[in-house]
Design a protein around this motif. Sequence first.
Motif, PDB file in Angstrom:
ATOM      1  N   LEU A 129       2.550  19.255 -34.199  1.00 29.83           N
ATOM      2  CA  LEU A 129       1.285  19.853 -33.766  1.00 29.83           C
ATOM      3  C   LEU A 129       0.526  18.967 -32.791  1.00 29.83           C
ATOM      4  N   SER A 130       0.734  17.651 -32.869  1.00 28.63           N
ATOM      5  CA  SER A 130      -0.012  16.756 -31.989  1.00 28.63           C
ATOM      6  C   SER A 130       0.577  16.651 -30.592  1.00 28.63           C
ATOM      7  N   ALA A 190       2.801  17.544 -38.655  1.00 32.59           N
ATOM      8  CA  ALA A 190       1.633  16.941 -38.010  1.00 32.59           C
ATOM      9  C   ALA A 190       2.017  16.357 -36.653  1.00 32.59           C
ATOM     10  N   TRP A 202      -3.798  20.664 -38.031  1.00 31.30           N
ATOM     11  CA  TRP A 202      -3.484  19.315 -37.560  1.00 31.30           C
ATOM     12  C   TRP A 202      -4.398  18.283 -38.223  1.00 31.30           C
TER      13      TRP A 202
END
Length: 165
Positions: free
Chosen positions: A126-127, A123, A110
């Motif tokens: 993943l956040s 990204a 990330w």
Amino acid sequence: MKVAFLLWLILVVVYDFRMRRVPNWLVLAGVALALTALALGAGPLGHDWRAALLGAGAGFAFLLLFYATGLMGAGDVKFAGALGLWVGLPALAPIWIVASLVAGIHSVLWLALRRWPVFPQLALMLSGPLRATESGTPVRRLRIIPYAAYLALVAAAWMVWGRQS
């Protein structure tokens, strides 16, 4: 009871990945199922009450330190205690270690994707999910790592593949 344990772990994985939280009802369901399995002598890893209670205490107490410092959510802590009931103290250490390594990979990936946005959608995934503030504007949650999901995945793998006798 192995099927009940696996179903509970799957629910935790799905909920934590999607919402980045583990609700109390899901933790309590896991505790109730674990206590029932222990009472019937049908725990998935075949441990006794002593190992189960030590696992629950260790799982909860150790991760409580991370919650107290703001590094982990309360659901992760409660889930670790419930997981300790299911797997007992001897299996909890390797599950923690592997889940922590996987969570570390998640965070490194990330951070790398935030710095070098090669795959911006990855990204964002993943956040974690967006949540609405009081003003209605969506923001990201502060906790990006679904640690309970990683604990659950590793526990399922441990039960299925790691305990070949």
